[in-house]
Design a protein around this motif. Structure first.
Motif, PDB file in Angstrom:
ATOM      1  N   UNK A  49       0.800  -1.254  -0.053  1.00  0.00           N
ATOM      2  CA  UNK A  49      -0.127   0.204   0.003  1.00  0.00           C
ATOM      3  C   UNK A  49       0.878   1.431  -0.119  1.00  0.00           C
ATOM      4  N   UNK A  50       2.055   1.133   0.494  1.00  0.00           N
ATOM      5  CA  UNK A  50       2.867   2.122   0.391  1.00  0.00           C
ATOM      6  C   UNK A  50       4.372   1.978  -0.142  1.00  0.00           C
ATOM      7  N   UNK A  51       4.811   0.634  -0.164  1.00  0.00           N
ATOM      8  CA  UNK A  51       6.256   0.302  -0.333  1.00  0.00           C
ATOM      9  C   UNK A  51       6.064  -1.006  -1.109  1.00  0.00           C
ATOM     10  N   UNK A  52       6.846  -1.355  -2.044  1.00  0.00           N
ATOM     11  CA  UNK A  52       7.342  -2.746  -2.685  1.00  0.00           C
ATOM     12  C   UNK A  52       8.232  -3.128  -1.630  1.00  0.00           C
ATOM     13  N   UNK A  53       7.750  -4.605  -1.459  1.00  0.00           N
ATOM     14  CA  UNK A  53       8.775  -5.467  -0.562  1.00  0.00           C
ATOM     15  C   UNK A  53       9.129  -6.465  -1.394  1.00  0.00           C
ATOM     16  N   UNK A  54      10.574  -6.822  -1.458  1.00  0.00           N
ATOM     17  CA  UNK A  54      11.018  -7.473  -2.257  1.00  0.00           C
ATOM     18  C   UNK A  54      11.972  -8.409  -1.567  1.00  0.00           C
ATOM     19  N   UNK A  55      12.833  -9.501  -1.908  1.00  0.00           N
ATOM     20  CA  UNK A  55      13.766 -10.287  -1.203  1.00  0.00           C
ATOM     21  C   UNK A  55      14.879 -10.684  -2.002  1.00  0.00           C
TER      22      UNK A  55
END
Length: 151
Positions: A49-55
């Protein structure tokens, strides 16, 4: 020659961008090392909703490049439906990520990197977003500036 559709309004582009962020799984992430060596890597992501989360692995160039600079470019879509995101990234250890975010990441992408070493999360906060399909949308492609959606 491919027939061009009518250019989308900024509101439609924003809606399409949010849909893509919610439903796409993968994106291209571009970073550069301290000495300017470019790196382009495909990574899966979750939009919170506010950021892209990657790994990725801490030892991969993408994670190493984020640490000193923080600037990244993320691209979603294909050449006739582009979403171009410029943002700031931070490295987050698996154990430091809120359980709700880590659970959502694992549920969406089907794997849980929290207990894997040396995996880390990248949290990418968009500052600028541009979207376009064809040449007729290039003029008004900016839909986010300075981290704020434009109306």
């Amino acid at each position: 020659m491919i027939a061009q559709e009518q250019a989308r309004s900024r509101q439609v582009r924003r809606r399409d961008a949010l849909d893509r962020l919610a439903n796409d799984d993968d994106a291209w992430v571009a970073t550069a090392s301290a000495d300017g060596q470019p790196c382009l890597m495909p990574l899966s992501f979750l939009w919170d909703g506010t950021a892209l989360l990657m790994c990725t692995r801490r030892t991969n160039p993408t994670a190493r490049n984020v640490t000193p600079r923080g600037g990244v470019v993320v691209t979603l879509g294909h050449t006739r439906d582009v979403m171009h995101v410029e943002g700031r990234a931070e490295v987050v250890e698996g154990s430091a990520l809120a359980a709700e975010s880590a659970d959502a990441f694992a549920a969406k992408l089907g794997w849980d990197p929290r207990d894997r070493q040396p995996w880390v999360y990248l949290r990418i906060t968009p500052r600028v977003i541009r979207t376009w399909r064809e040449e007729n949308e290039l003029k008004d492609r900016l839909i986010m500036a300075e981290g704020r959606w434009l109306d």
